[in-house]
Design a protein around this motif. Structure first.
Motif, PDB file in Angstrom:
ATOM      1  N   THR A 119      65.040 -36.181   7.941  1.00 50.54           N
ATOM      2  CA  THR A 119      65.644 -34.890   7.662  1.00 50.54           C
ATOM      3  C   THR A 119      65.642 -34.637   6.163  1.00 50.54           C
ATOM      4  N   GLY A 121      67.824 -32.454   5.289  1.00 49.94           N
ATOM      5  CA  GLY A 121      69.194 -31.968   5.272  1.00 49.94           C
ATOM      6  C   GLY A 121      70.170 -33.122   5.354  1.00 49.94           C
ATOM      7  N   ALA A 122      71.219 -32.942   6.179  1.00 48.66           N
ATOM      8  CA  ALA A 122      72.266 -33.954   6.271  1.00 48.66           C
ATOM      9  C   ALA A 122      72.287 -34.663   7.620  1.00 48.66           C
ATOM     10  N   ASN A 123      71.477 -34.207   8.590  1.00 48.07           N
ATOM     11  CA  ASN A 123      71.525 -34.817   9.907  1.00 48.07           C
ATOM     12  C   ASN A 123      70.154 -34.743  10.560  1.00 48.07           C
ATOM     13  N   TRP A 124      70.028 -35.459  11.667  1.00 51.07           N
ATOM     14  CA  TRP A 124      68.773 -35.533  12.394  1.00 51.07           C
ATOM     15  C   TRP A 124      68.920 -34.851  13.748  1.00 51.07           C
ATOM     16  N   CYS A 137      66.132 -43.595  11.058  1.00 46.09           N
ATOM     17  CA  CYS A 137      66.549 -42.288  10.560  1.00 46.09           C
ATOM     18  C   CYS A 137      66.491 -42.273   9.037  1.00 46.09           C
ATOM     19  N   GLN A 139      66.867 -40.037   5.469  1.00 48.77           N
ATOM     20  CA  GLN A 139      67.420 -38.852   4.818  1.00 48.77           C
ATOM     21  C   GLN A 139      66.711 -38.657   3.489  1.00 48.77           C
ATOM     22  N   GLN A 141      66.656 -36.347   0.093  1.00 52.05           N
ATOM     23  CA  GLN A 141      67.342 -35.361  -0.739  1.00 52.05           C
ATOM     24  C   GLN A 141      66.355 -34.853  -1.787  1.00 52.05           C
ATOM     25  N   HIS A 147      65.671 -41.003  -1.347  1.00 53.85           N
ATOM     26  CA  HIS A 147      65.699 -41.135   0.114  1.00 53.85           C
ATOM     27  C   HIS A 147      66.350 -42.458   0.491  1.00 53.85           C
ATOM     28  N   VAL A 174      78.366 -38.542  11.922  1.00 47.66           N
ATOM     29  CA  VAL A 174      78.367 -39.205  10.624  1.00 47.66           C
ATOM     30  C   VAL A 174      79.065 -40.560  10.697  1.00 47.66           C
ATOM     31  N   ARG A 177      76.886 -43.241  12.212  1.00 47.90           N
ATOM     32  CA  ARG A 177      75.904 -43.738  11.247  1.00 47.90           C
ATOM     33  C   ARG A 177      76.556 -44.690  10.252  1.00 47.90           C
ATOM     34  N   TRP A 187      69.699 -45.708  -1.479  1.00 50.50           N
ATOM     35  CA  TRP A 187      69.006 -44.610  -2.149  1.00 50.50           C
ATOM     36  C   TRP A 187      67.878 -45.149  -3.032  1.00 50.50           C
TER      37      TRP A 187
END
Length: 299
Positions: A119, A121-124, A137, A139, A141, A147, A174, A177, A187
């Motif tokens: 994603t 965004g903030a979710n899948w 999953c 994420q 940014q 990521h 959230v 997760r 990150w």
């Protein structure tokens, strides 16, 4: 545990999935298949391979060699194009890890079905076929160029309730997760396209249709002295033009007037010169530096 309208069941409780049937929710450490996949992944530089895969997916979506675009955050990039990075990333990940594209999900790792989700965004969006299955999953940014990824079993009990989107996909809670996933890496920075370092005025000059390619490449390397310029950036600046790499090679004499030497990682001696300045050039990278004596040959 309550999260909005969703009451999260924890490990040891029963997940009621009408497709998979009732089963006990397992903590990651008790999930044999999850540990099998994790053991396999730990033999790789997961963060590094994902970094390369994401960069390739972004380049594919931007298609800079035809469009001249270099940032997913630019206003001329449609939100749907940003979202499509995840779809392209799936294939880049399979290629990077040497994994097959195989049903029932995206791939098999040590005979365990795994879905690959990403994603910006903030979710899948977890599809119904991946409910209660293992998912990697990721994420991304874009604004912060970074990521991170988790391995998680996407139990239906840990997905937001409701019918989901028109394809029946539902988001991962959230707290699920945070509490019951396995972080694969924290990150990690994404490569920054050097064109994003230009001021709007500089970018406008470098990407203009006129003057010709050689003049615009000369401006770019002057503006970005000391920054590594990948081949994809050369192609973006020369979008729609013939043989931009040859045009870039032709600008050495122009840069020399400013005391700059253009190095290309295709040549080992030029890699060594860059390394002496603490710059690592890949075989398709370029950089303009101030060197005493210049080059012994044009390369």
């Amino acid at each position: 545990m309550r999260k909005g309208r969703l009451v999260l069941q924890g490990p040891g409780e029963i997940c009621t999935n009408t497709d998979a049937g009732e089963h006990v929710l397992l903590a990651p450490g008790d999930d044999t298949d999850a540990q099998t996949v994790l053991d396999w992944l730990q033999s790789f530089d997961v963060a590094g391979l994902y970094t390369g895969a994401i960069a390739n997916a972004v380049d594919y979506v931007l298609d800079g060699a035809r469009t001249g675009r270099y940032s997913l955050l630019a206003p001329d990039v449609h939100p749907g194009e940003r979202a499509s990075v995840g779809a392209k990333l799936e294939y880049e990940v399979l290629r990077s890890f040497g994994l097959p594209k195989e049903a029932p999900l995206d791939t098999l790792i040590e005979k365990v079905p795994v879905d690959i989700k990403a994603t910006v965004g903030a979710n899948w969006a977890i599809p119904s076929e991946a409910h209660c299955q293992l998912c990697i999953c990721t994420q991304i940014q874009l604004g912060k160029s970074r990521h991170r990824s988790w391995l998680v079993r996407a139990h239906r009990s840990w997905l937001y309730r409701g019918k989901g989107n028109k394809d029946g996909k539902r988001g991962l809670a959230v707290d699920a997760r945070a509490l019951w996933s396995i972080p694969l890496y924290d990150w990690t920075p994404l490569p920054v396209n050097p064109l994003t370092l230009l001021t709007p005025e500089q970018a406008g000059r470098v990407l203009a249709k006129r003057p010709g390619q050689e003049q615009r490449f000369t401006m770019m390397f002057r503006y970005l002295e000391g920054h590594i310029i990948p081949r994809s950036v050369i192609s973006t600046v020369g979008a729609g033009k013939l043989d931009p790499l040859r045009r870039a090679r032709n600008i050495r004499r122009h840069l020399a007037r400013d005391g700059l030497t253009l190095l290309c990682g295709k040549w080992r001696d030029q890699q060594d010169l860059a390394a002496a300045h603490k710059i690592t050039l890949g075989p398709e990278d370029w950089v303009a530096l101030r060197l005493e004596g210049g080059l012994t040959h044009d390369g």
